[in-house]
Design an enzyme around this catalytic site. Structure first.
Site, mmCIF file in Angstrom:
data_model
loop_
_atom_site.group_PDB
_atom_site.id
_atom_site.type_symbol
_atom_site.label_atom_id
_atom_site.label_comp_id
_atom_site.label_asym_id
_atom_site.label_seq_id
_atom_site.Cartn_x
_atom_site.Cartn_y
_atom_site.Cartn_z
ATOM 1 C CD GLU A 226 -6.423 -0.172 7.161
ATOM 2 O OE1 GLU A 226 -5.281 -0.627 6.984
ATOM 3 O OE2 GLU A 226 -7.201 0.110 6.241
ATOM 4 C CE LYS B 89 -0.602 -4.272 1.742
ATOM 5 N NZ LYS B 89 -0.754 -3.800 0.352
ATOM 6 C CG ASP C 62 -2.512 -8.669 -7.575
ATOM 7 O OD1 ASP C 62 -2.943 -8.893 -6.425
ATOM 8 O OD2 ASP C 62 -1.709 -7.756 -7.829
ATOM 9 C CE LYS D 233 -5.367 -1.696 -2.032
ATOM 10 N NZ LYS D 233 -3.944 -2.003 -1.874
HETATM 11 N N1 PSU Z 1 -6.798 1.319 0.483
HETATM 12 C C1 PSU Z 1 -5.948 2.283 0.044
HETATM 13 N N2 PSU Z 1 -4.619 2.103 0.292
HETATM 14 C C2 PSU Z 1 -4.132 0.994 0.953
HETATM 15 C C3 PSU Z 1 -5.057 -0.009 1.418
HETATM 16 C C4 PSU Z 1 -6.370 0.207 1.141
HETATM 17 O O1 PSU Z 1 -6.370 3.271 -0.563
HETATM 18 O O2 PSU Z 1 -2.921 0.869 1.151
HETATM 19 C C5 PSU Z 1 -4.548 -1.231 2.149
HETATM 20 C C6 PSU Z 1 -5.585 -1.840 3.110
HETATM 21 O O3 PSU Z 1 -4.935 -2.136 4.322
HETATM 22 C C7 PSU Z 1 -6.004 -3.111 2.401
HETATM 23 C C8 PSU Z 1 -4.744 -3.485 1.688
HETATM 24 O O4 PSU Z 1 -6.401 -4.124 3.286
HETATM 25 O O5 PSU Z 1 -4.251 -2.234 1.204
HETATM 26 C C9 PSU Z 1 -4.959 -4.468 0.568
HETATM 27 O O6 PSU Z 1 -3.715 -4.767 0.015
HETATM 28 P P1 PSU Z 1 -3.528 -6.007 -0.976
HETATM 29 O O7 PSU Z 1 -4.187 -5.592 -2.258
HETATM 30 O O8 PSU Z 1 -2.044 -6.153 -1.088
HETATM 31 O O9 PSU Z 1 -4.202 -7.164 -0.288
HETATM 32 MN MN MN Z 2 -2.072 -8.506 -4.286
#
Ligand code: PSU
Ligand code: MN
Length: 308
Positions: free
Chosen positions: A26, A87, A139, A160
């Site tokens: 990614e 993003k 969320d 995460k």
């Molecule tokens: N894991 C991390 N930092 C990040 C991400 C994942 O430690 O920034 C990114 C990945 O690209 C994941 C995205 O798909 O965050 C998910 O973001 P959201 O919760 O906004 O969907």
């Molecule tokens: Mn979100």
């Protein structure tokens, strides 16, 4: 190509057509996740390590409105230094494409583009999931619902660290997304080897992982297979330290009224400051491990297909 507005690089297209091992990577990790200049080093190193083991890397992102599978080194360099860049999750793709913008693709958008290009394996750091308080805020990452509909294999070290892991595992179950530990039945916690949650299955070799993937494909199930690959315990953050620091991070976010979208960057920045950058080293280590395992699984899958 059949008029698809997706660019697939020549070496990726050739490798896919030949059934050779390919691993998708990614771009959010180097556009939004890691700080400069380490972001670029890590992105190029991941590609280099895959190539050195005979695997074709396919770094995926949106370059000037073109969703690209197999960004060139020059494009990776440009995106990793760009300030005006989105993003891009799956819902953002048509917008970013139509407006001709640059975008770092999330797990959801990367999985989609990888699958469109015929790539079966995708290595990342951590997945998105359910945020604390999601029952009120709604969320949760679009990674969840997207992975329920895209039959790729994603290697990660869990979700995460700031997420509600228990709730995320429940959602994987609801969405029929199998979660398989690599040489463990403890779900990893990204910066730590064990999040404290048990998962139902483990595999011990890339070949075993490949068998699960072939079975999923044989059954024509539409879900991703998640391979959870923990960081080496010798390289993790001390678990008690992480727990204490997350408690302080949440308290400070509350005190400052930080919530919603703004909480992830705030909390990740807090973790980095609080550990004097050690969390960054762990993050990079986690990613290296996932890239390596992705290469091994892609190689095992290619071998299984050529024997069949
Ligand atoms: N894991 C991390 N930092 C990040 C991400 C994942 O430690 O920034 C990114 C990945 O690209 C994941 C995205 O798909 O965050 C998910 O973001 P959201 O919760 O906004 O969907
Ligand atoms: Mn979100």
């Amino acid at each position: 190509m059949t008029g698809l507005p997706i660019h697939i690089s020549e070496d990726v297209a050739e490798a896919v057509a030949a059934g050779a091992p390919v691993v998708a990577l990614e771009s959010t990790i180097f556009t939004h996740g890691l700080p400069r200049p380490r972001n670029l080093e890590v992105a190029l190193e991941a590609e280099e390590r895959l190539r050195s083991t005979g695997v074709v890397p396919a770094t995926i992102g949106v370059y000037a409105g073109v969703p690209t599978v197999g960004l060139s080194t020059a494009q990776i360099e440009e995106l990793s230094g760009a300030d005006d860049l989105d993003k891009a999750s799956l819902r953002d793709l048509p917008v970013v494409a139509a407006l001709g913008r640059h975008g770092g693709t999330t797990v959801a958008a990367t999985a989609f583009l990888a699958h469109r290009a015929g790539i079966r394996v995708f290595s990342t750091g951590g997945l998105g999931g359910v945020h604390f308080g999601a029952s009120e805020s709604f969320d949760e990452s679009a990674d969840l619902t997207t992975l329920a509909a895209i039959p790729v294999t994603v290697i990660s070290a869990g979700v995460k660290s700031i997420l509600d892991i228990r709730a995320t595992l429940e959602r994987f179950e609801t969405l029929n997304i199998p979660v398989i530990g690599y040489r463990t039945r403890r779900y990893p916690g990204f910066y730590i080897t064990d999040s404290g949650h048990e998962i139902a299955y483990r595999v011990d070799t890339p070949e075993e992982a490949a068998k699960v993937i072939e079975a999923r494909d044989g059954l024509e199930l539409p879900q991703a297979v998640l391979i959870a690959n923990p960081v080496d315990p010798a390289k993790q953050l001390p678990p008690q330290e992480l727990e204490a620091l997350l408690t302080r991070a949440w308290a400070e976010a509350d005190a400052r009224g930080i919530k919603g979208n703004a909480s992830t960057p705030f909390l990740l920045d807090f973790i980095q400051r609080d550990t004097q950058g050690r969390s960054l080293e762990v993050n990079i280590e986690v990613y290296r491990g996932n890239v390596r395992l992705g290469g091994e699984i892609a190689t095992a899958l290619a071998a299984a297909r050529s024997e069949a």
